[in-house]
Design an enzyme around this catalytic site. Structure first.
Site, short mmCIF file in Angstrom:
data_model
loop_
_atom_site.label_atom_id
_atom_site.label_comp_id
_atom_site.label_asym_id
_atom_site.label_seq_id
_atom_site.Cartn_x
_atom_site.Cartn_y
_atom_site.Cartn_z
CB CYS A 186 -0.92 0.00 1.22
SG CYS A 186 -1.91 -1.50 1.41
N GLY A 198 0.10 9.70 -6.31
CA GLY A 198 0.40 8.55 -7.13
C GLY A 198 1.84 8.65 -7.60
CD GLN A 214 2.02 -5.11 -50.49
OE1 GLN A 214 1.86 -3.90 -50.34
NE2 GLN A 214 2.84 -5.62 -51.40
CD GLN A 244 -9.04 -1.72 -37.75
OE1 GLN A 244 -9.43 -1.31 -36.65
NE2 GLN A 244 -9.69 -1.46 -38.87
N GLY A 266 -11.25 -7.68 -37.05
CA GLY A 266 -12.47 -6.99 -37.49
C GLY A 266 -13.56 -7.06 -36.44
N GLY A 267 -14.78 -7.32 -36.88
CA GLY A 267 -15.91 -7.38 -35.96
C GLY A 267 -15.73 -8.45 -34.90
CD GLU A 321 6.91 0.13 -10.61
OE1 GLU A 321 8.05 0.22 -10.15
OE2 GLU A 321 5.92 -0.26 -9.94
N GLY A 322 4.28 4.26 -12.65
CA GLY A 322 4.66 5.49 -13.32
C GLY A 322 4.07 5.55 -14.71
#
Length: 408
Positions: free
Chosen positions: A128, A135, A303, A361, A364-365, A388-389
């Protein structure tokens, strides 16, 4: 000193294959269920304990690998399985490392076994540190620890947030301010034993990703812990605070750089987690592109798809190389003269977000549905650029290191 190499030795390959098998056979089949449930996957953690993965011994062996590749290799394979479940398995390690780094031999022997329990009664632990207003800016921490000399007790008050296993842990390791004038150097870490009055779970967060990992606030209201729960002990703390005061008066920059070096050494492990998630999404996309046909041929023949996959694989390999370099440097004591730790975390986390988005992508769907895992992987990947940043903090660290300027 171990030479840097890209060739894993036979022992490392055996561990890698063992972890990969556990991730494929145990973690992946359970990933969707526990993501939907948004609960700690206790049965999976128990299975990990039975085979020896959920244990201090396992992580100690990887941590002390002289090549530095043990931890990143382990993180990549487990997070290849599923990020949420993997974080539930490795999250206790954050608290254990806090005790190993700061505790006495007696404290290590007393508290760390209680963090893990055993295969029949697994336990978890929580580290903690973060707070609602502290943060990345750890110097703004407000949780206070005040020493009651008459009773040899420390009294803790404050609220912690974003605590993995917070509130459900058997052992909590809490970072608190003991000298507010010293900034982050005025902090100390405390063990809060099981069932200590005053510690409670606050809000449990419903998250975008890593849903199988429990994340919550931890509220501390007049939590009293015995003096022996101060990690390292009172005498060591007093000596450290005295040195910090002297350095703050004669060379504050030296203090700041030492703190930065500590954070730098831990960031490659997060980068390795990101590499695991990115690799998993890439492999799903590659298999899909080979088997999915449109206009009479596999879509990988196009491609537009093939080049995306080429870029994805290149970025993943580049991220892994940065992670391995930084891990090796940290283990062998090489100075991070160009903030190599932050570089590895920055590039790997950004790669995970990008690669998982590209995987959606390509599918697709189908990629947008929960029938395929890339949707979950994309949600999980978002955390790597935050904890962690943040990526912005990594860039700030890198820029300051390269320029020597106090860039804001």
């Amino acid at each position: 000193m171990a030479e840097f190499t890209l060739d894993l030795n036979d022992d490392q390959k055996q561990v890698r294959d063992w972890l990969h098998g556990f991730a494929a056979d145990v973690i992946r089949p359970a990933a969707s269920e526990w993501d939907e449930r948004e609960e700690t996957p206790w049965p999976v953690i128990q299975e990990a304990a039975k085979v020896g993965i959920y244990s201090l011994d396992f992580y100690a062996q990887q941590f002390f690998d002289p090549t530095g590749l043990g931890i990143p290799m382990a993180m990549e394979e487990l997070f290849w399985g599923d990020a949420g479940i993997a974080l539930s398995i490795v999250g206790t390690g954050l608290a254990a490392v806090g005790v190993l780094a700061n505790g006495t031999e007696e404290q290590i022997g007393t508290w760390i076994p209680q963090m893990y329990g055993d295969a029949n009664d697994v336990k978890v632990a929580a580290f903690c540190s973060s707070e609602p207003d502290a943060g990345s800016d750890v110097a703004s921490m407000r949780t206070r620890a005040v020493y009651d000399r008459a009773k040899d007790e420390w009294v803790l008050n404050g609220t912690k947030t974003w605590a993995t296993n917070g509130g459900i842990a058997n052992i909590h390791v809490v970072v608190a301010v003991v000298d507010s004038e010293l900034g982050s150097k005025g902090h100390a870490s405390f063990i809060v034993p099981p069932n200590t009055p005053g510690l409670s779970q606050g809000q449990k967060f419903k998250k975008h990703g890593i849903r199988a990992s429990h994340t919550a606030e931890v509220v501390l209201e007049d939590v009293r812990v015995p003096g022996h729960c101060l990690l390292g002990g009172k005498e060591k703390l007093d000596q450290r605070l005295a040195r910090a005061r002297e350095r703050a008066q004669s060379g504050g920059e030296r203090v700041k750089n030492a703190a930065m070096a500590t954070f730098e050494a831990s960031r490659p492990a997060v980068g390795a987690m990101a590499v695991g998630t990115a690799r998993a999404a890439y492999e799903v996309a590659l298999d899909y592109a080979k088997t999915r046909s449109q206009f009479g041929r596999p879509i990988i023949d196009n491609q537009g798809v093939a080049f995306q996959l080429a870029d994805m694989r290149t970025q993943i390999d580049a991220a892994r190389l940065l992670v391995w370099r930084a891990s090796w440097m940290a283990t062998t004591g090489k100075p991070f003269e160009s903030a190599e730790g932050s570089m590895s975390k920055l590039y790997a986390s950004e790669t995970a977000k990008k690669v998982t988005a590209q995987a959606i992508q390509i599918l697709g769907g189908n990629g947008f549905t929960r029938e395929y895992p890339v949707e979950r992987m994309h949600r999980d990947a978002a955390i790597y650029t935050i904890f962690e940043g943040t990526s912005e903090i990594q860039r700030l660290v890198i820029a300051r290191t390269l320029s020597g300027m106090s860039i804001r």
